[in-house]
Design a protein around this motif. Structure first.
Motif, PDB file in Angstrom:
ATOM      1  N   PHE A 100       0.798  -1.124  -0.213  1.00  0.00           N
ATOM      2  CA  PHE A 100      -0.002  -0.118   0.042  1.00  0.00           C
ATOM      3  C   PHE A 100       0.979   1.171  -0.090  1.00  0.00           C
ATOM      4  O   PHE A 100       1.805   1.435   0.789  1.00  0.00           O
ATOM      5  CB  PHE A 100      -0.918  -0.010   1.196  1.00  0.00           C
ATOM      6  CG  PHE A 100      -2.089  -1.293   1.191  1.00  0.00           C
ATOM      7  CD1 PHE A 100      -3.025  -1.294   0.438  1.00  0.00           C
ATOM      8  CD2 PHE A 100      -1.484  -2.238   2.104  1.00  0.00           C
ATOM      9  CE1 PHE A 100      -3.926  -2.074   0.544  1.00  0.00           C
ATOM     10  CE2 PHE A 100      -2.528  -3.208   2.108  1.00  0.00           C
ATOM     11  CZ  PHE A 100      -3.608  -3.484   1.357  1.00  0.00           C
ATOM     12  N   THR A 101       0.567   2.195  -0.895  1.00  0.00           N
ATOM     13  CA  THR A 101       1.365   3.427  -1.137  1.00  0.00           C
ATOM     14  C   THR A 101       0.645   4.433  -0.361  1.00  0.00           C
ATOM     15  O   THR A 101       1.268   5.561   0.162  1.00  0.00           O
ATOM     16  CB  THR A 101       1.492   3.750  -2.486  1.00  0.00           C
ATOM     17  OG1 THR A 101       0.317   3.900  -3.017  1.00  0.00           O
ATOM     18  CG2 THR A 101       2.590   2.864  -3.118  1.00  0.00           C
ATOM     19  N   ASP A 125      -4.782   7.914   6.654  1.00  0.00           N
ATOM     20  CA  ASP A 125      -5.731   9.023   6.692  1.00  0.00           C
ATOM     21  C   ASP A 125      -6.059   9.270   5.073  1.00  0.00           C
ATOM     22  O   ASP A 125      -7.180   9.697   4.688  1.00  0.00           O
ATOM     23  CB  ASP A 125      -4.967   9.996   7.053  1.00  0.00           C
ATOM     24  CG  ASP A 125      -4.612   9.919   8.514  1.00  0.00           C
ATOM     25  OD1 ASP A 125      -5.455   9.611   9.370  1.00  0.00           O
ATOM     26  OD2 ASP A 125      -3.640  10.691   9.221  1.00  0.00           O
ATOM     27  N   GLU A 126      -5.297   9.009   4.228  1.00  0.00           N
ATOM     28  CA  GLU A 126      -5.543   9.132   2.610  1.00  0.00           C
ATOM     29  C   GLU A 126      -6.670   8.168   2.122  1.00  0.00           C
ATOM     30  O   GLU A 126      -7.494   8.649   1.437  1.00  0.00           O
ATOM     31  CB  GLU A 126      -4.345   8.920   1.928  1.00  0.00           C
ATOM     32  CG  GLU A 126      -3.082  10.060   2.237  1.00  0.00           C
ATOM     33  CD  GLU A 126      -1.758   9.700   1.202  1.00  0.00           C
ATOM     34  OE1 GLU A 126      -1.421  10.577   0.599  1.00  0.00           O
ATOM     35  OE2 GLU A 126      -1.408   8.612   1.361  1.00  0.00           O
ATOM     36  N   LEU A 127      -6.560   7.088   2.613  1.00  0.00           N
ATOM     37  CA  LEU A 127      -7.611   6.239   2.336  1.00  0.00           C
ATOM     38  C   LEU A 127      -8.968   6.444   2.957  1.00  0.00           C
ATOM     39  O   LEU A 127     -10.097   6.383   2.503  1.00  0.00           O
ATOM     40  CB  LEU A 127      -7.216   4.521   2.720  1.00  0.00           C
ATOM     41  CG  LEU A 127      -5.958   3.947   1.873  1.00  0.00           C
ATOM     42  CD1 LEU A 127      -5.712   2.721   2.709  1.00  0.00           C
ATOM     43  CD2 LEU A 127      -6.363   3.868   0.611  1.00  0.00           C
ATOM     44  N   LEU A 128      -8.732   6.826   4.236  1.00  0.00           N
ATOM     45  CA  LEU A 128     -10.181   7.348   4.745  1.00  0.00           C
ATOM     46  C   LEU A 128     -10.725   8.580   4.148  1.00  0.00           C
ATOM     47  O   LEU A 128     -11.872   8.575   3.857  1.00  0.00           O
ATOM     48  CB  LEU A 128     -10.021   7.444   6.403  1.00  0.00           C
ATOM     49  CG  LEU A 128      -9.649   6.154   6.997  1.00  0.00           C
ATOM     50  CD1 LEU A 128      -9.199   6.723   8.513  1.00  0.00           C
ATOM     51  CD2 LEU A 128     -10.854   5.241   7.305  1.00  0.00           C
TER      52      LEU A 128
END
Length: 63
Positions: free
Chosen positions: A41-42, A46-49
């Protein structure tokens, strides 16, 4: 005969093959996969949420 009708005499003449040979089935082990899967995962949590929040907002505005 109309739609849904059948000849009752045919019900007595049905034969069923209940003999099963080993060749009749499929070999589940034939296509067995032995290996591993790895993910990298890159994006941060927080970015995914944040992305999930954006997707949910888009769903609500499109319905």
């Amino acid at each position: 005969m109309g739609f849904g009708s059948y000849d009752e005499s045919e019900q007595d003449n049905q034969e069923y093959d209940t003999e099963f040979d080993d060749e009749d089935g499929l070999d589940a082990e034939e296509n067995a996969h032995e290996g591993a899967v790895e993910y990298e995962f890159t994006a941060s949590n927080d970015e995914l949420l944040d992305r999930l929040k954006d997707i949910k907002e888009d769903e609500n505005t499109n319905t």
